[in-house]
Design an enzyme around this catalytic site. Structure first.
Site, PDB file in Angstrom:
ATOM      1  N   HIS A 255       1.455  -1.190  14.941  1.00 16.86           N
ATOM      2  CA  HIS A 255       1.148  -2.003  13.820  1.00 16.86           C
ATOM      3  C   HIS A 255       2.647  -2.939  13.671  1.00 16.86           C
ATOM      4  O   HIS A 255       2.750  -3.769  12.870  1.00 16.86           O
ATOM      5  CB  HIS A 255       1.246  -1.188  12.754  1.00 16.86           C
TER       6      HIS A 255
ATOM      7  N   HIS B 194       3.050  -9.615   0.782  1.00 20.02           N
ATOM      8  CA  HIS B 194       2.857  -8.633   2.279  1.00 20.02           C
ATOM      9  C   HIS B 194       4.156  -8.169   2.860  1.00 20.02           C
ATOM     10  O   HIS B 194       4.199  -7.255   3.499  1.00 20.02           O
ATOM     11  CB  HIS B 194       1.821  -9.214   3.216  1.00 20.02           C
TER      12      HIS B 194
ATOM     13  N   TYR C 257       0.766   5.442  11.960  1.00 18.21           N
ATOM     14  CA  TYR C 257       1.195   3.682  12.274  1.00 18.21           C
ATOM     15  C   TYR C 257       2.398   3.855  12.859  1.00 18.21           C
ATOM     16  O   TYR C 257       3.703   4.314  12.669  1.00 18.21           O
ATOM     17  CB  TYR C 257       1.021   3.104  11.209  1.00 18.21           C
TER      18      TYR C 257
ATOM     19  N   ARG D  75       0.926  -1.233   0.070  1.00 26.99           N
ATOM     20  CA  ARG D  75      -0.049  -0.019  -0.001  1.00 26.99           C
ATOM     21  C   ARG D  75       1.024   1.182   0.111  1.00 26.99           C
ATOM     22  O   ARG D  75       1.854   1.215   0.764  1.00 26.99           O
ATOM     23  CB  ARG D  75      -0.924  -0.021   1.374  1.00 26.99           C
TER      24      ARG D  75
ATOM     25  N   ARG E 287      -6.244  -5.591   0.010  1.00 31.25           N
ATOM     26  CA  ARG E 287      -7.688  -5.435   0.101  1.00 31.25           C
ATOM     27  C   ARG E 287      -7.972  -3.967   0.199  1.00 31.25           C
ATOM     28  O   ARG E 287      -7.131  -3.105   1.073  1.00 31.25           O
ATOM     29  CB  ARG E 287      -8.011  -6.012   1.455  1.00 31.25           C
TER      30      ARG E 287
END
Length: 712
Positions: free
Chosen positions: A611, A454, A487, A394, A424
């Site tokens: 995170h 990821h 984050y 992302r 997503r």
């Protein structure tokens, strides 16, 4: 040269069998993951309810709660319903049947939604009003405010509205997911016949319209007050607000798709038409109108949430953004990591610094812009850099990371970018980045069939004299400068040749046909991560039995993987202390006699989203610490490419050990998980004084170090 430690290579071998010395584990040892997620959102709601949290931040937590619940229904509830409908549902690890889970979700979600509205209406809104910030309904507006809003309606709102009638010639309109709508009943004065119509509240207009100085009214109220303009000549009898949540999860069978990009684009088009999973209505809705909407949307009664208005409190983000600093967390500007203060002006400064040793950065306390972003930007501009390899899961809309990669490709460097287009809710944006990067001359790949990539990795290859040197970044968070300010994440910057070799092999595995799955300083899913974690937990059991220091500490967003949890239970049964620091879902049931009495579970929420993922093993006194992208979940360990890197610098390991110590200190505000699956807030002392806020402590420590550095 940075110091390195030789660690055993780990591959995809099966977990070695262990002697069966532990007591049998009970069948009900796992908490349900869906209910655990709802308990996480309950903790978010508790922050909104807490009068000790700054007022506008409480409004923001209300908005975050609403967004979280939307996504929970769009993905988790939708997935559960889909599995039940298609006969794929299996009994949850918690032992609950899928329908029983769905019923419990409905019970708890209804209670949470009611508390959420009550918190806004009875606690936060009155407190805001005391500070001169009001969210009011149309009936509470003054005459001059209504006149101004009438002008605004005709100039800015009316032109974009499209009333849709329902009659034999006009079928019930499609209601898009998360859209706010008005169900309108009108009557023809000539015939006396009543008709249903739907008016969609424009999503691109402000959710709350300014009626005066820091005085706001819901947009649907403004539209409702002017419905006669949309239905001239008709009598407007009723209007009611409703909102639909749809199944918006995307499933692409990429092992069957000839072109993953095209298959995903087709699936994104279908997402808009996913079946409804929740219907929110204002509690004042007419029963006949509700019956019509339920019937047309094919929504069962258990999925209807009748609430006091206004609906959709995600719009409170705009209220929280008001310039009232006295009602917010104290200002904080990330600073430059102490080892990087002097490298910004030197084109190759960051590479010179990394040759002196590894650097561990923690965002947002350490600036992303002057660390990770600087690393990539200097690599793109440095004529000695020959290649850059990068994963993107992302990123932001105006990404300097993407710009730097484009600049590097245009300068003739070899640039490989692995864009995960199945991230997503970021699928469309990532497709756009992929095409933009391809057009600039980057080599763009989409990962491995059947897996999401990821991992957070960047590899830079630089010509230095007669040799090539590799520089690496392995992180826990996305390459996104915007979320890096919100984050909490960790990142390792290193010139260690072993990490460079590992990343080279991993990128070759991702972009080509390499079958290598063994690494020096990495644990990589799906081949070696679960086994690597379990092997190390079992090693702690052996260390404890031999009388040497043993302990397991894990920080993650979620922990639900049953084999890993069972290993933690075995460690607890053997007497190994286990500390779990989890923000979200936890399937571990701590404190059960004979099973998990040596396991503690804590959760910390605050102004930043915790995170980072950390693994720490005492290892007989030679502490072993890992950071990386993976949560301890099935999807991360089995269906994603994840990477954890071992820290070998004593200073880096010590800093994370101190972080764990602080998080588990009795004077630090947190939530404690009990064996019944309920979280107990531990945020105030017995005499009502607030406990220490971990994130505020870290901010203070960072500012103190910055002042000390400036005074040198």
């Amino acid at each position: 040269m940075t110091a390195t430690a030789v660690v055993p290579e780990v591959g995809g071998q099966p977990e070695p069998e262990r002697p069966a010395e532990a007591l049998p584990l009970p069948a009900d040892r796992f908490l349900d993951r869906e209910l655990s997620w709802l308990h996480f959102n309950n903790r978010v709601l508790e922050l909104a309810e807490d009068p000790g949290v700054p007022l506008l931040e409480r409004a923001r937590f209300l908005a975050i709660f609403a967004s979280n619940l939307d996504e929970f229904f769009m993905v988790r509830v939708a997935g559960l319903k889909r599995r039940i409908a298609t006969g794929l549902a299996v009994q949850a690890a918690s032992g609950l049947q899928p329908l029983a889970v769905l019923d419990q979700i409905a019970t708890e979600a209804h209670a949470l939604a009611a508390r959420h509205v009550s918190c806004f209406r009875d606690l936060v809104a009155p407190a805001l009003a005391e500070q001169g910030i009001e969210v009011v309904r149309w009936a509470a507006l003054q005459a001059e405010e209504r006149e101004r809003l009438a002008t605004s309606f005709h100039q800015r709102i009316f032109p974009v509205l499209t009333p849709l009638a329902v009659d034999p010639a006009h079928p019930f309109p499609y209601i898009s997911g998360l859209s706010l709508n008005l169900a309108v009943i009108v009557r023809n004065p000539m015939t006396g016949q009543e008709h249903f119509a739907r008016v969609k509240v424009p999503p691109l207009l402000p959710r709350f319209t300014r009626a005066g100085q820091d005085r706001f009214v819901p947009l649907e109220d403004v539209i409702a007050a002017h419905l006669p303009a949309l239905f001239p000549g008709m009598e407007v009898l009723q209007h009611h607000t409703f909102r639909v949540t749809r199944n918006e999860d995307v499933e692409v069978e990429d092992d069957e798709a000839e072109n993953l990009l095209q298959a995903l684009e087709r699936e994104l088009m279908r997402r808009r038409f996913g079946p409804p999973v929740r219907l929110e209505v204002e509690e004042s809705i007419d029963p006949e109108v509700l019956d019509l909407v339920e019937r047309e949307l094919d929504v069962r009664a258990a999925d209807v949430y009748a609430l006091p208005g206004p609906l959709d409190l995600t719009g409170l983000h705009a209220i929280a953004d008001l310039e009232r600093p006295e009602l917010k967390f104290r200002p904080f500007v990330p600073g430059t990591h102490r080892d990087l203060v002097e490298v910004e002006e030197n084109q190759s400064g960051i590479f010179d610094q990394l040759r002196r040793g590894d650097i561990l950065v923690q965002h947002p306390y350490d600036s992303f812009a002057t660390s990770v972003q600087l690393f990539i930007e200097q690599a793109a501009a440095d004529p000695k850099v020959l290649a850059i390899k990068q994963t993107l899961y992302r990123t932001s809309g105006d990404s300097p990371i993407v710009d730097a990669l484009i600049d590097a490709a245009q300068a003739g460097k070899q640039v490989l970018v692995l864009v995960e287009i199945k991230a997503r809710f970021d699928e469309q944006a990532n497709i756009r980045w992929a095409r933009q990067l391809e057009q600039a001359g980057c080599h763009v790949v989409y990962g491995l069939i059947g897996l999401k990539t990821h991992s957070k990795l960047c590899l830079v290859v630089r010509q230095e004299g007669g040799e090539l040197r590799r520089y690496s970044h392995v992180g826990t968070g996305n390459y996104n400068p915007k979320t890096a300010r919100l984050y909490e994440d960790l990142g390792l910057l290193t010139a260690d040749p072993l990490v460079g070799e590992d990343l080279s092999n991993l990128f070759n595995h991702l972009s080509g046909f390499s079958l290598n799955t063994s690494y020096h300083r990495l644990l990589v899913a799906p081949h070696s991560l679960r086994n690597g974690i379990i092997e190390r937990i079992e090693r702690e059991i052996d260390q404890h039995r031999s009388g040497t220091p043993a302990r397991v500490r894990i920080k993650a967003n979620s922990l639900v993987d049953e084999p890993t949890i069972d290993a933690l239970y075995r460690a607890s049964q053997a007497g190994v202390p286990v500390d779990l620091w989890l923000r979200g879902i936890c399937a571990v049931r701590p404190g059960v006699p004979g099973v998990s009495e040596n396991i503690r579970v804590r959760s910390i929420l605050g102004r930043f989203l915790e995170h980072s993922r950390i693994l720490e093993f005492a290892n007989g006194g030679r502490t072993e610490t890992w950071i990386g992208s993976a949560d301890i979940m099935h999807r991360n360990l089995d269906r994603r490419v994840e990477a954890m890197v071992q820290l070998v610098g004593e200073r880096q390991g010590r800093s994370l050990a101190d972080l764990f110590d602080l998080a588990f200190h009795h004077g630090t505000a947190s939530w404690h998980l009990g064996p019944d699956g309920r979280w107990l807030a531990h945020r105030y002392s017995e005499d009502g004084q607030p406990l220490a806020d971990l994130q505020e402590l870290l901010i203070t420590a960072k500012q103190r170090r910055a002042r000390a550095a400036a005074g040198r």
